[in-house]
Structure formats: C-alpha cells, structure tokens
Design a protein around this motif. Structure first.
Motif, mmCIF file in Angstrom:
data_model
loop_
_atom_site.group_PDB
_atom_site.id
_atom_site.type_symbol
_atom_site.label_atom_id
_atom_site.label_comp_id
_atom_site.label_asym_id
_atom_site.label_seq_id
_atom_site.Cartn_x
_atom_site.Cartn_y
_atom_site.Cartn_z
ATOM 1 N N ARG B 292 82.470 38.643 111.287
ATOM 2 C CA ARG B 292 82.691 39.932 110.602
ATOM 3 C C ARG B 292 83.262 39.723 109.201
ATOM 4 O O ARG B 292 82.810 40.327 108.221
ATOM 5 C CB ARG B 292 83.657 40.777 111.448
ATOM 6 N N ASN B 362 80.189 51.603 106.266
ATOM 7 C CA ASN B 362 81.557 51.175 106.571
ATOM 8 C C ASN B 362 82.416 52.327 107.067
ATOM 9 O O ASN B 362 83.251 52.152 107.950
ATOM 10 C CB ASN B 362 82.202 50.554 105.338
ATOM 11 N N ASP B 365 81.257 53.187 110.519
ATOM 12 C CA ASP B 365 81.695 52.064 111.344
ATOM 13 C C ASP B 365 83.154 52.227 111.742
ATOM 14 O O ASP B 365 83.540 52.033 112.896
ATOM 15 C CB ASP B 365 81.476 50.787 110.536
ATOM 16 N N ASN B 366 83.983 52.631 110.795
ATOM 17 C CA ASN B 366 85.400 52.864 111.092
ATOM 18 C C ASN B 366 85.558 53.967 112.132
ATOM 19 O O ASN B 366 86.358 53.831 113.066
ATOM 20 C CB ASN B 366 86.153 53.266 109.823
ATOM 21 N N LYS B 369 84.827 52.647 115.407
ATOM 22 C CA LYS B 369 85.792 51.633 115.859
ATOM 23 C C LYS B 369 87.107 52.247 116.290
ATOM 24 O O LYS B 369 87.748 51.817 117.222
ATOM 25 C CB LYS B 369 86.052 50.628 114.734
ATOM 26 N N TYR B 370 87.566 53.291 115.535
ATOM 27 C CA TYR B 370 88.931 53.749 115.761
ATOM 28 C C TYR B 370 89.008 55.090 116.480
ATOM 29 O O TYR B 370 90.041 55.742 116.474
ATOM 30 C CB TYR B 370 89.705 53.816 114.428
ATOM 31 N N GLY B 425 86.507 47.061 104.708
ATOM 32 C CA GLY B 425 85.601 48.218 104.787
ATOM 33 C C GLY B 425 85.940 49.303 103.785
ATOM 34 O O GLY B 425 85.106 49.739 102.982
HETATM 35 MG MG LIG Z 1 86.321 49.113 108.960
#
Ligand SMILES: [Mg+2]
Ligand SMILES: Nc1ncnc2c1ncn2[C@@H]1O[C@H](COP(=O)(O)OP(=O)(O)OP(=O)(O)O)[C@@H](O)[C@H]1O
Lengths: 335, 456
Positions: B292, B362, B365-366, B369-370, B425
């Motif tokens: 990554r 990005n 993607d965040n 992810k979160y 990101g």
């Molecule tokens: Mg990120």
C-alpha cells in the motif's frame, strides 16, 4: 532788475577767496524751520515764483537762495562743498564735472527721462534755447535774421548800422556763454566767421543775460547773440520792443540743472525740492508768464538740439583746450 | 514554493541617478563660470578698446608749436565714453614727469618702452576704475618730449553688463541642467529597463516553469541570465530525477512484495501449526502495508509530477465519479458498505482527469476503510456554487484532536489502528485540489460521520 544785495566774504580754505554774491535772499515758509541752502546762477526774480510755490506746498521749510555767476558757483561749491545743500546752474558742463568728480548726491528713485539726467545725480529741469534777441526799432526795415547765416549777411551788408550795437557773452566770465560758444564752435565753422564779424563791429561783452537784455531794451544794443530767450521772454514788459529768434540752422538748447550736495545733512528736504523742480509742477502753479520754460516744452521736437549730458561736455573744461579756445576767441572778438 | 525576500543593499537606479546628477551639476556650475568669465573678458575688452580709442585720439591731438605743447582734444574723445549708466571719466596728460592737464592726482603707470598702451584696474578716489595709458614722443625745434595721456573710467556699465550676463548664464545653466537631468533620467530608465523586463518575465512564470530565459538581454546581463538558465536547468533535472527515482523505486519494491505475499499465502494454506500460521498472517499484513505504501508513494510522485505540468481538459465529473464507484463496488460489497451516488446529472469541469480520479478514489477508499459494516457512503457531485465532490460516510468521523494534521504527509489518525494505510490518501487529494486552484475540506457531520469535500 538786478540787485546787489550783499557782498559776502567766504572763508573756506587757507586760501582766502572772495565770492561775490549777486543776490542773497531768504524765502520763508509759513512755519519754516529747516533752511535749505541753495546756490544758483538764476536771478531770484526769475526763480522766486518756483520757490514760492514750493514753499506753499512745504511750509515747514525756508530757502536761502544765493545767486552768483555759474563759474563763481562752481568754484565756490568746490571750495566749500559742505556749506550748501543744492546747486542750480545753467552751465551744464560745470555741473556735469561736479558730478563726475563726486560732489553730488545720487537720488536713485527720481523718475526722470534718461536724456535729462546724469548718474541720477544731475537733473535737467528746464529747456532754454540760446536765442538771437533783437531790438525791433533798431532794425527799422532791415530783415530780422532767422539764422546765424542770415545774421552774417545782415551784419556784412550794414556794418555801420550795427557797429558797437552787438552784444554777446564774454565767454571768459560767463560759464553759460562759454558753453554756448563751445557748442556753437563744435557744430559749425560759421561760428568763427561770425566772431570775426563781431570783432570787427566792436561787440560789447556781457557777464550775464540780465544786463544784456536790459541794454537791448534800452536800445544801447540792437542784437543780443546767444542770450537766453527764456530770460527775455520772462520780461513781459519788453514784449513790444524785442523779438526773440531761435536760430533755424541749429538751435542750442540748454538744460538748467540741479544737483544735491554730496555732504548735505538735509537729504530729505533737498530731495523734495529737487523732485519738485523736475516734476515741472511749478510751471502750472506759477503760471507760464514770468518763469522758466519747463522740460516739457512742446515747441522742441528735436531732442538732438538739446545739449547732451555726457562726458564730452568736460572736454572744453580741459585747461589746455580752454586756453586755446579762449585764445582763438579773443583773437577773433577783441582787437 | 516559499516566497523569500532578497538581501537588498542600495539601488542601481539611485546610484546611477545620483552619479549622473552629480556629474550634471558639476558640469552646469563649470559651464556657468566658463561662460561668465568668457563674457566678462569680452565685456572688459570692449571697454578697453573704447578707452584705447579715446586715449589715442587725445594723443593724436597733441602737437608741438614753437616749443610749446598744444593739445586740442576732440569732443569725441570723451563723448565716445558715454555709457548707459553714465560712467564717470577721469583723465590726465603728462609732459615728461609734469602734469600738463586733467586730474593731477590720477597716477600714471610706468610705461615700458615698447608698450604702446597699458590697461590696469585701480582705485581712484576710492572707486574702482579701468585705466588706459598711452604715450607719444613729440620731436621738434631740437626738443624731444614725451606726452603721456591716461583715461580712467568707472565700471558701472561693465558691472551692469556682468550682472546681465550672469543672469543669462544662470538661465542658460538652469536650462542645461534641466535638459541634462531629463536626459539622465531617460538614460537611467532605459539602462534599468532590461533588468526590470527580466525580473517581471521571471516573476510572471508559473511556479513549475523552469525553462530557460529566451528573451534577448544586453551583454552586461548575459552572464547573469546564463547562470540563471544554468541554475534552473539543473534544478529541473534534479526534480525530474527525483520524481523518476521515487516512481522507479516504488515499482521495484512492489513487485518483490507481491511475490513474497503470494508465497506467504500459499504457505499459509499448507501450514497447520498455530504459531507458524500467526507469523505468516503477520507477514502477509506487513506485505500489504508495504505494498500500500509503495502504491501511495507512486501515486503521490505521479501527482506531484503531473501537477507541475498540469494539462487542463474539459470532462464530465459525474461520469468520472461513476466509473470510480463502479470500480470500487466489489470492494464495498466485501465490506457490506453501500456506495450511493447522487447530485447533478452532469458537471463539466476542466482539469487533469487522472489526478482527480486519484483524489476521489482516495476519498471513497477512506469512507470504505473507516466506516462500519452495513452502512451507506454517500457521494454527491454538484456544480453549484462551484463544482464539488463530497464523500460522506456513517462511521465515527475523523479523530477531532488530530483533524489539523490529517492532511499532512504520512499522518494517520488514532482510529487507523488495524487498518492498512500509509497516511498519504488525504495528502494526495489535497495536493490535487490545490493544483486545480481548489481545496479539500474535511469535517464531521452532525450524525458523526466523516465528510470530505473536494471542490474546484
Ligand atoms: Mg486513506
Ligand atoms: N472517512 C474517515 N473516517 C474516519 N477517519 C478517517 C476517514 N478518512 C481518513 N480518516 C483518518 O485520517 C487519517 C489519514 O487518512 P489517509 O487517507 O490520509 O491515510 P490512510 O487512509 O490512513 O492511509 P492511505 O494512504 O492508505 O489512504 C486516517 O489514518 C484516519 O485516521
């Protein structure tokens, strides 16, 4: 009209010189305080109207007026310059020399034409032509000459009529006479021819205009040559008897000039009087008849016939030059 | 790019101007005095020549007759000395050492035998006068005698003339000064102009423009400009080199890591011992991190590089975002997160689509992810007030205390523990926004979710 009022001895320097004052008069202002001491070559009778009108405008002044010949004034003033406040004279050359030699006080702010002043110190305030004055009755039906040339012709044609009947200045005594004579001689050779004729006709010589005009009036002489026309004109009582001729070939016009004494302590009053003289106001105040012709004489158109105030005037005062001129004059006029 | 101030001491323009003005002033003063002196000399000469004519005419008028000196000075001798200011005249005539006529206290200079005329300035009767003296030998009747004539004249007229000349010279000097000053102003500005032109052309460049200065410059500036060009080309070279190097490095790292990971995964299927499996799992995780990081570094290098020579093109932002969403849907489904795209139908923007794609990817993607399972991430694209893309999730939001640093390089929040990531990101997204003169804002929604807005 001549008075011998006083005879004064002036002790000015180690050399005791006598000056013979012809007149001495004090003109008092209405509340006269300060006294201006004026010496002049002009008869007080002619000058009195001017002084009177001045004093009526400035009554807090007195004027002590003394008269002598122009040469006398010149010598006297050079000898004791601190005795006088104003010098007035008809001898332009002598006056100019006084200024040249540093005897005069300059007044920077007098508004006066350039040709009538020198170094802001010497101011001409009259215009007086040298004239031929004739006694009309003496001429009878002879033509009155209008120029020097015509006079030469008349004299040559009638020597017997005019023998002993011609009057002119004695240039040795009269400053003004000398001035006129030298200017004449400078202008034309006719002068010497005329003097020859004068000499042959036993001309009478005078120290001053007054006497000459008096004799003319009395008929003792028929012609007065180079005399001041203004003096003759001032004598209104003679108007019938005499005729004043301005020579048409070349008139010589003299300016009566005044200067303030270098060492005078009465600068302000002397300045007032001088300004009054050059203003010509006296001409209106006093009336035309009995006084001097002011600078603004309308009859004079050609300024070139006015004797110029320039250093050249001093030439004839040169000792050698004067000597030779007088010698030549004497040779012609006196036999 | 940091704006830095120069260490300034003095000004070329001022130095030049002052030097020129000093020169002009000196020249003007010099000119004034030269003109005045020259004119004064001429004025004095003209007075002298008149005095000479006068004294000569006097001498010419002397003659010896029967041993006696006679002098018949002509009228013009003096009348020619007439001046506008009525200058006074003094004269004297000497025969040998004896005064013959005139002012006997006027001193006469000693005549050299060969001199025919002597001029001098003296004081007579305490006033300054100019005196001309000449002499002549008279011979006759066995007599030889020397006649000396001298004329002195005051200098009032001369000083009036001098005053007038001084005034004219001053006016002339002032005119000259003004003209010269104007000329020097022109000289200064035309000398400085190429420098100013260079400065403004360098200032007008884009921050990334490192091409050499092509405009013609005067010789004196040649070395400066060539050093500048040299410096910029070196800078450009080293910049490209380092970008290339990073990209190359990331690429080289990723391949072996991928190999390691696949080997580790295969091995994990075969290994049964629990502690070995743990080690292998950690190994796989580490390779994920490394991969990554390498990927993000590569992206970041790419962003930096492209941002330098940004090529704008018109495209539909909605279509771009749609494509990203489509691409990320498989990953979203794995996490049980629904991606919901809303907003305008088309939003035309101008920019670099590759960079913007990278940035938006990005952000999504965040969000994936979160945010927790079974949640919705909403992506909004609108053109008003300015075109923007907003990504909003239903997670716990950004850690409030670290909000400020999160967009910095390699900065990760506390909540990132356990998630694979490199902390680049948001940095990438922000740099892309800045390159497009836009901005990236991150905030938490009132419901608690994170909301990142990429706006133009
Ligand atoms: Mg990120
Ligand atoms: N949607 C979000 N909800 C909560 N926290 C977030 C969210 N997005 C980012 N963060 C926080 O901001 C930090 C920085 O995010 P960033 O995207 O820059 O790095 P990363 O996601 O950790 O790594 P990567 O480079 O792989 O994206 C994250 O570590 C996380 O703590």
């Amino acid at each position: 009209m001549r008075y011998f009022l006083f005879l004064i001895l002036v002790v000015g320097s180690p050399i005791v010189t006598a000056i013979e004052w012809e007149e001495q008069r004090i003109f008092k202002g209405a509340n006269g305080g300060e006294t201006l001491r004026v010496i002049s070559s002009t008869d007080s009778s002619v000058f009195a109207p001017i002084i009177d009108s001045f004093l009526s405008a400035h009554p807090y002044l007195n004027i002590e007026y003394r008269v002598a010949s122009s040469t006398g004034i010149y010598n006297e003033y050079r000898q004791s310059p601190d005795q006088y406040d104003l010098v007035i004279s008809s001898a332009m050359d002598l006056q100019l020399k006084l200024v040249n030699d540093g005897y005069a006080f300059a007044l920077d702010d007098v508004d006066h034409p350039e040709w009538a002043q020198w170094r802001q110190s010497l101011f001409g305030f009259t215009l007086e032509p040298a004239s031929i004055v004739v006694n009309k009755s003496a001429f009878g039906n002879l033509p009155v000459p209008q120029s020097r040339q015509e006079m030469i012709e008349v004299l040559r044609a009638n020597p017997d009529v005019f023998r002993g009947k011609i009057g002119t200045y004695d240039v040795r005594q009269s400053g003004l006479g000398y001035l006129f004579a030298t200017q004449d001689a400078r202008a034309s050779d006719n002068y010497w021819r005329l003097m020859e004729i004068f000499g042959n006709l036993e001309t009478r010589l005078y120290c001053c205009s007054g006497a000459m005009i008096e004799d003319l009036a009395q008929g003792r002489i028929a012609i007065a040559f180079n005399v001041l026309g203004s003096y003759a004109a001032a004598r209104s009582d003679l108007a019938e008897k005499i005729e004043i001729v301005l020579p048409s070939d070349f008139p010589n016009i003299m300016m009566r000039t005044a200067l303030i004494a270098k060492s005078t302590r009465r600068v302000r009053s002397a300045g007032l009087f001088l300004r009054y003289l050059v203003s010509s106001r006296w001409n209106d105040d006093a009336g035309q008849a009995n006084t001097l012709p002011s600078l603004h004489l309308p009859s004079i158109k050609d300024k070139r016939s006015i004797i110029a105030l320039e250093p050249g005037l001093m030439i004839f005062l040169d000792r050698l030059k004067r000597q030779s001129f007088i010698k030549e004059w004497e040779n012609a006029v006196i036999h | 790019m940091t704006s830095s101030t120069a260490n300034i001491s003095g000004s070329l323009r001022r130095t030049l101007a002052i030097t020129l003005l000093c020169a002009v002033t000196v020249l003007t003063v010099l000119l004034y005095f030269v003109i005045r002196n020259y004119a004064a000399q001429i004025a004095q000469q003209s007075q002298d020549s008149i005095l000479q004519a006068s004294v000569t005419s006097m001498l010419d008028a002397t003659k010896l007759r029967e041993g006696v000196v006679e002098m018949d000075i002509p009228y013009v001798s003096f009348s020619m000395l007439n001046t506008a200011t009525d200058d006074r005249v003094f004269y004297t005539v000497h025969q040998d050492d004896k005064v013959l006529s005139g002012y006997d206290d006027l001193q006469v200079p000693q005549m050299a035998t060969d001199a025919n005329i002597v001029f001098r300035s003296i004081n007579y009767k305490d006033i300054p006068v100019r005196q001309a003296t000449a002499s002549r030998m008279l011979v006759g009747d066995g007599l030889r005698t020397q006649i000396t004539a001298s004329i002195a004249q005051t200098q009032d007229n001369l000083s009036v003339t001098l005053q007038r000349i001084s005034r004219n010279a001053a006016v002339f000097g002032a005119g000259f000064f003004l003209l010269a000053a104007l000329l020097s102003a022109w000289v200064v500005s035309s000398t400085i102009r190429p420098l100013k032109k260079l400065a403004s052309s360098v200032t007008r460049r884009g921050p990334q423009d490192l091409s050499p200065v092509a405009m013609p410059v005067p010789t004196e500036m040649g070395s400066l400009v060539s050093s500048l060009n040299n410096f910029m080309s070196r800078l450009e070279k080293s910049l490209t080199q380092s970008e290339d190097f990073i990209a190359e490095a990331a690429h080289r790292v990723r391949t072996p890591i991928a190999t390691v990971r696949s080997h580790a995964e295969i091995t994990l299927q075969r290994v049964e011992k629990e502690e070995n499996r743990q080690a292998l799992k950690a190994m796989i995780r580490a390779t994920d991190e490394a991969s990554r990081a390498a990927g993000q570094l590569l992206d970041h290098a790419m962003v930096t590089f492209r941002a330098e020579q940004l090529e704008f093109q018109e495209f539909d932002l909605v279509a771009l975002v749609e494509e990203i969403v489509l691409r990320l849907t498989p990953i979203a489904e794995m996490r049980y997160v629904e991606l919901c795209l809303q907003g305008d139908a088309t939003v035309m923007v101008s920019g670099d689509p590759i960079l913007i794609q990278n940035a938006v990817r990005n952000l999504i993607d965040n969000a994936l992810k979160y945010s927790p399972h079974e949640s919705v991430a909403t992506i909004t694209v609108r053109s008003n007030p300015a075109p923007y893309v907003e990504v909003q999730d239903q997670g716990a939001g950004y850690p409030v205390q670290e909000m400020k640093q999160l967009t910095g390089r390699f900065s990760r929040g506390k909540n990132s523990h356990g998630t694979v990531g490199s902390g680049l990101g948001l940095t990438i997204a922000r740099e892309v926004a800045l390159a497009h003169n836009g901005e990236l804002t991150i905030a938490n929604t009132p419901q608690g979710g994170a909301c990142a807005t990429f706006s133009f």
